[in-house]
Design an enzyme around this catalytic site. Sequence first.
Site, PDB file in Angstrom:
ATOM      1  N   GLN A  10       0.833  -1.193   0.000  1.00 29.48           N
ATOM      2  CA  GLN A  10       0.000   0.000   0.000  1.00 29.48           C
ATOM      3  C   GLN A  10       0.873   1.252   0.000  1.00 29.48           C
ATOM      4  O   GLN A  10       1.844   1.341   0.745  1.00 29.48           O
ATOM      5  CB  GLN A  10      -0.911  -0.017   1.228  1.00 29.48           C
ATOM      6  N   SER A  85       4.889  -5.770   2.943  1.00 29.61           N
ATOM      7  CA  SER A  85       3.592  -5.756   3.630  1.00 29.61           C
ATOM      8  C   SER A  85       2.543  -6.471   2.785  1.00 29.61           C
ATOM      9  O   SER A  85       2.652  -7.670   2.546  1.00 29.61           O
ATOM     10  CB  SER A  85       3.198  -4.312   3.947  1.00 29.61           C
ATOM     11  N   LEU A  86       1.527  -5.759   2.299  1.00 29.77           N
ATOM     12  CA  LEU A  86       0.520  -6.368   1.434  1.00 29.77           C
ATOM     13  C   LEU A  86       1.160  -7.142   0.287  1.00 29.77           C
ATOM     14  O   LEU A  86       0.657  -8.192  -0.135  1.00 29.77           O
ATOM     15  CB  LEU A  86      -0.394  -5.281   0.870  1.00 29.77           C
ATOM     16  N   ARG A 110      -8.521  -8.628   4.547  1.00 28.99           N
ATOM     17  CA  ARG A 110      -7.466  -7.887   5.256  1.00 28.99           C
ATOM     18  C   ARG A 110      -7.703  -6.380   5.139  1.00 28.99           C
ATOM     19  O   ARG A 110      -7.622  -5.643   6.121  1.00 28.99           O
ATOM     20  CB  ARG A 110      -6.103  -8.265   4.659  1.00 28.99           C
ATOM     21  N   HIS A 189       0.758  -2.321  11.269  1.00 24.69           N
ATOM     22  CA  HIS A 189       1.942  -3.009  11.805  1.00 24.69           C
ATOM     23  C   HIS A 189       2.238  -2.578  13.242  1.00 24.69           C
ATOM     24  O   HIS A 189       3.380  -2.291  13.597  1.00 24.69           O
ATOM     25  CB  HIS A 189       3.153  -2.783  10.883  1.00 24.69           C
ATOM     26  N   GLN A 238       1.943 -10.884  10.635  1.00 23.46           N
ATOM     27  CA  GLN A 238       2.382  -9.770   9.794  1.00 23.46           C
ATOM     28  C   GLN A 238       1.646  -8.466  10.068  1.00 23.46           C
ATOM     29  O   GLN A 238       2.226  -7.382   9.999  1.00 23.46           O
ATOM     30  CB  GLN A 238       2.225 -10.148   8.316  1.00 23.46           C
TER      31      GLN A 238
END
Length: 290
Positions: A10, A85-86, A110, A189, A238
């Site tokens: 993102q 991340s994503l 998510r 996060h 994560q």
Amino acid sequence: MTIAWIYPGQGSQAVGMGADLRDWEGAKQKLALACDLLGWDPLALLEEQIHQTRYTQPALFTVSALLTDYLYAQGQTPACTAGHSLGEYSALYAAGVFDFETGLRLVALRGQLMDAVGEGDPAGGMAAVIGFDRAKLEHLCDVIPDVAIANDNSPDQVVITGHVDSVKAVCEQLQAKRAVPLKVSGAFHSWLMQAAADEFAQTLEAIHFQTPRVPVYSNSTATASQDPQLLKQALLVQMTAPVRWRETVLQMAADGIQQVWEIGPGAVLTGLVKRTVPALQRQNLSTLSL
């Protein structure tokens, strides 16, 4: 040439991303599936939608996954994959851990859960800091409550996360070259994502992970694995764990990777790679003009 395929998360999204994928016959079936599953077209997001997490995440995954399919159709293959991340979901898809529909359902859920956290806790936020003393940053995150490092992106760029006031206090005391508040829906996060992570885990744990065809680097460990259970466990933590991208790039170089291909919109990751291991060759693949 030993090549890693890396996938953005993102922040790399842009209106019009992936538009030329409509011209590729190989994308039509999955695009139709995505539109049906999501209830909206991931290649046609408007300016007011593109930065909303519930839209951003499935759209980014769709674009990266279809570009991956195109690369495979051209006879290209990676030595390993990794994602920020994503982007780790795109990396797992590229390695054959799950199919397109499974990956899209996961990232759609998510995105919805992470968006909902922002709606319930507007005090959570994030900021990118650039050009800073790392020891001082780590000390401030230890002594100022409710703030932590979210993304360790490169030697001179990190993202911090937590309560807005705490994030602001770190930025003021750190005296970094630049400190930029991020337009996100919550403190990603961080521990503030725990409830969303727990709910997401109920779905993720039931998904069968195939053994990947190539090693996949995980954000939470900065190491590569072909063990499906280890890769699933890494995803389970994560959402609340920091993204160890700088360490991941260093490890890829140590493991013999010579070149990275960033597959998806933008050039965020190749920029971070350049600042971390300049010797790694870099290429961006965001359209069918490969």
